[in-house]
Design an enzyme around this catalytic site. Sequence first.
Site, PDB file in Angstrom:
ATOM      1  N   ALA A 100      16.668  77.510 -48.642  1.00 28.77           N
ATOM      2  CA  ALA A 100      15.663  78.289 -49.373  1.00 28.77           C
ATOM      3  C   ALA A 100      15.847  78.178 -50.887  1.00 28.77           C
ATOM      4  O   ALA A 100      16.778  77.531 -51.377  1.00 28.77           O
ATOM      5  CB  ALA A 100      15.719  79.737 -48.926  1.00 28.77           C
ATOM      6  N   HIS A 101      14.968  78.849 -51.621  1.00 25.35           N
ATOM      7  CA  HIS A 101      14.964  78.735 -53.082  1.00 25.35           C
ATOM      8  C   HIS A 101      16.229  79.321 -53.710  1.00 25.35           C
ATOM      9  O   HIS A 101      16.770  80.296 -53.246  1.00 25.35           O
ATOM     10  CB  HIS A 101      13.720  79.354 -53.709  1.00 25.35           C
ATOM     11  CG  HIS A 101      13.350  80.725 -53.261  1.00 25.35           C
ATOM     12  ND1 HIS A 101      12.283  81.388 -53.786  1.00 25.35           N
ATOM     13  CD2 HIS A 101      13.877  81.543 -52.324  1.00 25.35           C
ATOM     14  CE1 HIS A 101      12.179  82.552 -53.199  1.00 25.35           C
ATOM     15  NE2 HIS A 101      13.117  82.674 -52.308  1.00 25.35           N
ATOM     16  N   ASN A 102      16.677  78.656 -54.769  1.00 28.01           N
ATOM     17  CA  ASN A 102      17.806  79.111 -55.582  1.00 28.01           C
ATOM     18  C   ASN A 102      19.147  79.097 -54.847  1.00 28.01           C
ATOM     19  O   ASN A 102      20.115  79.684 -55.324  1.00 28.01           O
ATOM     20  CB  ASN A 102      17.534  80.520 -56.148  1.00 28.01           C
ATOM     21  CG  ASN A 102      16.383  80.516 -57.137  1.00 28.01           C
ATOM     22  OD1 ASN A 102      15.228  80.564 -56.744  1.00 28.01           O
ATOM     23  ND2 ASN A 102      16.689  80.408 -58.412  1.00 28.01           N
TER      24      ASN A 102
END
Lengths: 341, 341, 341
Positions: A236-238
């Site tokens: 997922a993001h980050n």
Amino acid sequence: MEISLGKIAELVDGKITGDSDKDITGVAPFFEAIESDITYADNKKLLKRISETNAGAIIVPRDFTCDSANLVQTGDPRIAFAKLVDAFFPDMPLRKGISSKACIGKKFIHGDNISIYPGVVVGDNVTVGNNVVIHAGTVIENGVTIGDDIKLYPNVTILERCTLGNRVIIHSGTVIGCDGFGFAPEGEKYYKIPQKGIVRIDDDVEIGASNTIDRATFGKTWIKSGVKTDNLVHIAHNVTIGENTLLVAQVGIAGSTTVGRHVIMAGQAGVTGHIKIGDNVIIGPKAGIGGSIEDNQIVSGAPEMPHRLWLKVSKILPRLPELRKKLKEIEARLCKVEEDK
Amino acid sequence: MEISLGKIAELVDGKITGDSDKDITGVAPFFEAIESDITYADNKKLLKRISETNAGAIIVPRDFTCDSANLVQTGDPRIAFAKLVDAFFPDMPLRKGISSKACIGKKFIHGDNISIYPGVVVGDNVTVGNNVVIHAGTVIENGVTIGDDIKLYPNVTILERCTLGNRVIIHSGTVIGCDGFGFAPEGEKYYKIPQKGIVRIDDDVEIGASNTIDRATFGKTWIKSGVKTDNLVHIAHNVTIGENTLLVAQVGIAGSTTVGRHVIMAGQAGVTGHIKIGDNVIIGPKAGIGGSIEDNQIVSGAPEMPHRLWLKVSKILPRLPELRKKLKEIEARLCKVEEDK
Amino acid sequence: MEISLGKIAELVDGKITGDSDKDITGVAPFFEAIESDITYADNKKLLKRISETNAGAIIVPRDFTCDSANLVQTGDPRIAFAKLVDAFFPDMPLRKGISSKACIGKKFIHGDNISIYPGVVVGDNVTVGNNVVIHAGTVIENGVTIGDDIKLYPNVTILERCTLGNRVIIHSGTVIGCDGFGFAPEGEKYYKIPQKGIVRIDDDVEIGASNTIDRATFGKTWIKSGVKTDNLVHIAHNVTIGENTLLVAQVGIAGSTTVGRHVIMAGQAGVTGHIKIGDNVIIGPKAGIGGSIEDNQIVSGAPEMPHRLWLKVSKILPRLPELRKKLKEIEARLCKVEEDK
């Protein structure tokens, strides 16, 4: 193809006992090899059964000897064997250059010896290094930067502004840089949080087939050098994945989690968001990780617990009906004792 | 880009305390912002630490005040911030029109302001509305109908006769309208049940990367308005997903299940077929849902149970070896008591 | 389309009671059918409610009779119905031949009646049989061999040297022949083990959307005849899947495992590597299989256990807090008894 045992020893930095002039024409697993093949044995079990292989030569550890076979002694027989596999099965020759049936955007900068296959679409302001192979159907969006010695398999998608280091392999169906799953509630509805960061992939990374790696909201989702992922992995993001970490098939890692270096996550494990997985952690198959894990731990289960504890727990689970029965029996006996007082 | 604080306040319907002439050149998270950035604080924790951000201005709730910083007071700081991100990071300019390297079928009907990228293949009898962007490598089969303000990322597949409403986003690698998994046993073999329905996707839906949404056997698999899915989500044939429901990564929903509105399913949850999940239900990560769930429930675990109960159970699981030992100890003590009678 | 009941009976090898001249114009489920439709009833529940369907005719088992409706008696009503669905919903007509916007490599050998859509890329030395349909965006790499009566949906990827038998269907997004996940540790780093085998897919196999099937290290990953997989299934290198086995959505099977014939694995189940799953085994949803399973077993849970035992265990799990409380209560009572002695 024919390679003499002497030449093979050179290739894998090994020492021969036996006939160095012998010609080898193939590689094969221990029990499947025939007289013209070379195989390897890297554990006691196989080394004890060395007389049972029909291979014409065997790669063995440096300290192993045996008179009855042609041996190549090396530091790591498995890696030596892998090198020979590459020698005996060279990749099929590539179409060189940029296919006239690829579609290349404006301001494309590229190094030497590139192969861009038919049906590839490259956006504007894309830069790629030397020895880059982009297979059919792969799409590279605007502003992507790619290093040297890269192999992108067919039907890969690399979205706006993401970056790839050197010696990166990305398998088919994988999407790099899709939007993170970010929404702010607005009554019952959801307002999309723009996802404006990138995915940065460092050197020597291999990403399996049909992975999805989200771009950061801001900044970067970061896959550090030497990471290897299996198929159908979600990042997922980050998220940051540390150096030389392995993610096995169908693993999912939620947003903003940081994974240390040299971690192994087994198949179908899931990791929640905003936590920290330490270095050298091993996570068991199907584990559900709900909190941060210190360095050097082995954990399993959902919720996670130390792996040894999980082994005990998983032996008790099928005995729960028995335990419950025992508890009832004890209660009955206790009642009797109480009555008899 | 430079936007004055006064202009920003207009954009987000906010009220300024401080210097309305101040120019802002970027957006950033609270602890990463620099003097020329605007950031936001929407919870007590951050609002208490308001002096610790280096941002030149901070978006805050309407009732928050503070003399030492430039504030923009709004109803929902997070949404206001998201709007500013869009303002500061406008999407890259699109190629307008239909690329000569796209391949468009017969009887293509389209609205104004469409962008169809190279390598797109559109079948026959396809209709798309205004402001539709179809990125490279995406395939739209015969008879598909698509509304206004649509973004289809690269390498998406939309199969025969499926329909998309307005303001729909579909991320790369996703397949809409693949066959449902329907087979009738015929001895040991299986006979394929034809899958002749469609997938209908309503307004304001966003589908993540590499989802698979099966067409119905008859009728429709129906994704209602405002639904958002994360990556690698599987939705089987004849499923209905209610308005404004969120499906997090790697969720799977089996055939003919109806999911209510405003539901949240956390990552890797699985839902069996032919059941009904009520409105406003929340399903925990990795949950395995085997039966229908009433409205407004929070459930976790596999098998599912009320979330609070699951929290208790999950604390007992790692203590099972201890419990078992205790039971044995009690039995021994009971034996002693029985003998002593 | 209009088909007389007499003609329908011929198509499904059935016997009519009622009006054989009646014209039928559609097919529909039992409770949704209207007077011009045909439907089916194959279980007691529906057969008892035969008067409640509005269908103009009903396909029923051979031994069922009823005076008030037009019946078609057949051996298997569900399969008969499936055949009628195919008759009433013929596939859309195909573009015949090889599209000028496909890109075909050298030495392409093909049978009669093939349809290759725009945007398809076929490598060198590829062979395909008769009645082969390859939809837009699909990539076939060098040396692939494909039999007769094949349907490859859009955006499929079939990599080097893999082979497909006859009557194989592969859905969109699927990758056949990606590298197995094989690495040898070299200090903290990993050395890639070359993956030089293939994937062999036998006759009558249907592979769902966005599957990933790895090529073998050597030899073959083997999907035997009649296997059907749902979406997002992962099959690792050197796995063998036996005849007529079903793999439901999001199943993952690790390397070198052998799965028997006529097995069913329910959704999100995971199977470890190097084990053997017997014939006719049924594996429950979300099961985590850590060891070999004998023929004809039904197992569930993680770790796996006999399904009936799992049903008991899963009823006790939510009662663990209660059990723990009871144990404490019993201990307190026992203490009292001990004191009172």
